[in-house]
Design an enzyme around this catalytic site. Structure first.
Site, PDB file in Angstrom:
ATOM      1  N   ALA A  46       0.864  -1.195   0.000  1.00  0.00           N
ATOM      2  CA  ALA A  46       0.000   0.000   0.000  1.00  0.00           C
ATOM      3  C   ALA A  46       0.892   1.233   0.000  1.00  0.00           C
ATOM      4  CB  ALA A  46      -0.905  -0.008   1.220  1.00  0.00           C
ATOM      5  N   GLN A  47       0.668   2.097  -0.970  1.00  0.00           N
ATOM      6  CA  GLN A  47       1.517   3.292  -1.072  1.00  0.00           C
ATOM      7  C   GLN A  47       0.821   4.513  -0.482  1.00  0.00           C
ATOM      8  OE1 GLN A  47       2.328   3.735  -5.215  1.00  0.00           O
ATOM      9  NE2 GLN A  47       3.695   1.991  -5.320  1.00  0.00           N
ATOM     10  N   GLY A  48      -0.438   4.723  -0.896  1.00  0.00           N
ATOM     11  CA  GLY A  48      -1.161   5.963  -0.588  1.00  0.00           C
ATOM     12  C   GLY A  48      -1.192   6.257   0.900  1.00  0.00           C
ATOM     13  N   GLU A 116      -6.714  12.021  -2.458  1.00  0.00           N
ATOM     14  CA  GLU A 116      -6.953  10.954  -3.442  1.00  0.00           C
ATOM     15  C   GLU A 116      -8.355  11.088  -4.009  1.00  0.00           C
ATOM     16  OE1 GLU A 116      -5.817   7.112  -1.875  1.00  0.00           O
ATOM     17  OE2 GLU A 116      -3.780   7.782  -1.508  1.00  0.00           O
ATOM     18  N   HIS A 236      -7.194  -0.618 -10.298  1.00  0.00           N
ATOM     19  CA  HIS A 236      -6.501   0.658 -10.073  1.00  0.00           C
ATOM     20  C   HIS A 236      -6.170   1.239 -11.436  1.00  0.00           C
ATOM     21  CE1 HIS A 236      -3.865   3.742  -8.621  1.00  0.00           C
ATOM     22  NE2 HIS A 236      -4.141   3.408  -7.366  1.00  0.00           N
ATOM     23  N   ARG A 282     -12.213   5.858  -8.754  1.00  0.00           N
ATOM     24  CA  ARG A 282     -11.455   4.906  -9.567  1.00  0.00           C
ATOM     25  C   ARG A 282     -12.250   4.182 -10.637  1.00  0.00           C
ATOM     26  NH1 ARG A 282      -7.768   2.221  -4.976  1.00  0.00           N
ATOM     27  NH2 ARG A 282      -6.781   4.198  -4.549  1.00  0.00           N
ATOM     28  N   HIS A 343      -6.826  -4.446  -8.396  1.00  0.00           N
ATOM     29  CA  HIS A 343      -6.199  -3.842  -7.208  1.00  0.00           C
ATOM     30  C   HIS A 343      -6.840  -4.286  -5.894  1.00  0.00           C
ATOM     31  CE1 HIS A 343      -3.948  -0.835  -5.013  1.00  0.00           C
ATOM     32  NE2 HIS A 343      -5.037  -0.221  -4.621  1.00  0.00           N
ATOM     33  N   ARG A 378     -14.849   0.994  -3.472  1.00  0.00           N
ATOM     34  CA  ARG A 378     -14.138   1.470  -2.283  1.00  0.00           C
ATOM     35  C   ARG A 378     -13.522   2.849  -2.520  1.00  0.00           C
ATOM     36  NH1 ARG A 378      -8.592   1.207  -0.726  1.00  0.00           N
ATOM     37  NH2 ARG A 378      -8.222   0.394  -2.815  1.00  0.00           N
ATOM     38  N   SER A 383      -9.248   1.189   2.834  1.00  0.00           N
ATOM     39  CA  SER A 383      -9.049  -0.239   3.124  1.00  0.00           C
ATOM     40  C   SER A 383      -8.145  -0.446   4.334  1.00  0.00           C
ATOM     41  CB  SER A 383      -8.462  -0.954   1.916  1.00  0.00           C
ATOM     42  OG  SER A 383      -7.438  -0.161   1.359  1.00  0.00           O
TER      43      SER A 383
END
Ligand code: SIN
Length: 528
Positions: A46-48, A116, A236, A282, A343, A378, A383
């Protein structure tokens, strides 16, 4: 067969699993079974970051509203409220364990919050662009300090062990394949927590690591638990397009810092699809990219963040910046070629906000579970929030259970499912693995039709049949177990998608291109 005994069995070592393990170790022995290395989980990738209301200018009402809008009518409002409002105290607990979220330059008292898609405020707490990796580092460190926690790598869950019938049926633990010895073993526990993460490997292209083979959903399904909303698969929009990059994620936070999606000739296109342009939710962005690529015959689109300096990008996105450079892309100068990839699964094992499932003794937290938070789509960075809050709640609920009276638990069931012969045809597994993932990518992707879904189901059913035969006849291997799981999950996705005769959120079908607003939105619920 060897049967290990523990008080609490946690299957999976991501944010949900390790959080539950730490809390449950206050009461008893915890065994955390991890399929490969302890650092390999969806969380690590997970980056965000984690969405939570930590800024005085933000509010729970806004976060709740943004989640409900993204969820396209299928979120459960009470669940959204419970998870969003529990976020800040759980975040503070994580900080007490040693996690340092990024602060604004020179301001120790203000978080540097990311933006985001679908969020009306900046609310994403992050540690650079390797938030997940940092979370796992800190949680693993804390778990290793606890005497009562045993972390077992290379222990792959095969199936849940249950005993009793009807209302008396309960979970007694699980069977595992020990990767070190190749032997099967049982783990008996008073409580089992499924925290196995997602199932990205069901698709040919995914941002998920190789361990994401839907093991928890598949095991719960085979144990007769209800599985919800599996048709809502999130793609994603922006994974790096490069043959050696394995769909490396280019975080949505990059668009949050102003990156613009463009076609290969440099023309921005998102304004034609949504007024929020590149920062639309998304589902909309992924569909728009898919459409542009298909109409123009292009293999990728471009993500342009060249308006920022190399200094800014290196600091804000150290991981993405370095990875792009490895592939010859200087993101301060060159637009990044990107494509959508699978994703996140919004559906999963039916569970409440404390992870309780329909099977006493079994809890499910994180991506493996479907609590009602995400609905049909989502919201970005919700998440990790769900994994954290539900694992805290699950541990609290488990710790409130009265201790089990000695001698009342039923015996651990005998293992009788698999064969003994050594397979001489590993090629069958490799071939089927490829064919399921390709069928899912080609026919059950961003844009679906009933006939494509039916074609995919026919292929997947054939593989299920072969896998069942293999499982009965031969000794199990981790490849066979993973194939069995991705095939079961694939069938659940397709059957759920066939049930939904409308387009909503992440499920878009050309045969029913609009939401069915004449009837109240409903969950898709499948059970053996
Ligand atoms: C990302 O960084 O774009 C992924 C965040 C998420 O999936 O919530």
């Amino acid at each position: 067969m060897q049967i290990l005994e523990t008080d609490f069995l946690i299957i999976g070592g991501g944010l949900a699993g390790l959080t539950a393990a730490l809390k449950l170790s206050a009461r008893g022995r915890v065994l955390v079974a991890v399929k490969k290395e302890p650092t390999e989980s969806n969380t690590s990738y997970a980056q965000g970051g984690i969405a939570a209301v930590m800024d005085p200018g933000d509010s729970f009402a806004h976060h709740i509203q943004d989640t409900l809008i993204a969820g396209a009518g299928l979120c459960q409002r009470d669940v959204v409220e419970a998870i969003v409002t529990a976020g800040p105290p759980c975040i503070r607990e994580l900080e007490k364990l040693g996690l340092a979220f990024e602060r604004r330059e020179g301001r120790w008292d203000e978080y540097d919050l990311g933006q985001e898609g679908g969020h009306s405020h900046r609310r994403v707490l992050h540690a650079g662009d390797f938030t997940g990796q940092e979370i796992i580092r800190v949680l693993l460190e804390r778990c290793r300090e606890q005497r009562r926690i045993t972390l077992r790598p290379h222990l792959m869950a095969v199936d849940l062990a249950t005993a009793g019938e009807g209302k008396a049926r309960r979970c007694l633990g699980a069977w595992f394949l020990d990767g070190a010895t190749g032997e099967l073993l049982g783990v008996r526990a008073t409580v089992t927590v499924l925290a196995t993460g997602g199932a990205g490997k069901v698709y040919l292209y995914t941002s998920n690591p190789d361990v994401a083979t839907g093991d928890g959903v598949a095991m719960a399904w085979r144990a007769g638990l209800p599985v919800l909303n599996m048709e809502f698969v999130q793609f994603h929009p922006t994974c790096l397009f490069h043959q050696d990059a394995k769909s490396f994620l280019i975080s949505e936070a990059v668009r949050g810092e102003g990156a613009v999606l463009k076609t290969r000739d440099g023309a921005p296109f998102m304004e034609r699809y949504d007024p929020r342009a590149s920062l639309a939710p998304r589902d909309i962005v992924a569909r728009a990219i898919d459409r542009e690529m298909k109409t123009r015959g292009d293999d990728f689109v471009l993500l342009d963040i060249t308006h920022h300096s190399a200094k800014f990008l290196r600091k804000r996105f150290p991981n993405i910046y370095a990875r792009c450079l490895e592939f010859g892309i200087n993101m301060a100068r060159d637009p990044i070629p990107v494509v959508p990839a699978e994703h996140y699964f919004c559906g999963g094992v039916e569970a409440d906000v404390a992870g309780r499932t329909a099977l006493p003794g079994l809890y499910a937290c994180g991506e493996v579970a479907c609590t009602g938070l995400h609905g049909a789509n989502r919201l970005a960075s919700n998440s990790l929030l769900e994994a954290l809050v539900c694992a805290c709640n699950a541990a609290a609920a488990i710790l409130q259970r009265p201790p089990e009276k000695p001698g009342v638990a039923p015996p651990f069931p005998d293992w009788r499912a698999s064969g003994e012969a050594a397979s001489e045809e590993a090629v069958v597994i490799a071939h089927n693995w490829e064919s399921v993932r390709k069928a899912m990518w080609d026919y059950v992707g961003i844009v679906r039709t009933t006939s494509r879904l039916e074609r995919a189901l026919a292929r997947v059913k054939m593989v299920q049949h072969e896998v069942a035969h293999y499982f009965r006849s031969y000794r199990v291997t981790s490849d066979l177990l993973e194939l069995r799981n991705i095939t079961d999950v694939a069938a659940l996705v397709i059957r759920s998608a066939l049930h939904r005769k409308e387009s909503r959120g992440l499920h878009y079908t050309l045969d029913y291109p609009l939401p069915d607003d004449a009837h109240p939105p409903r969950d898709t619920r499948l059970q053996l």
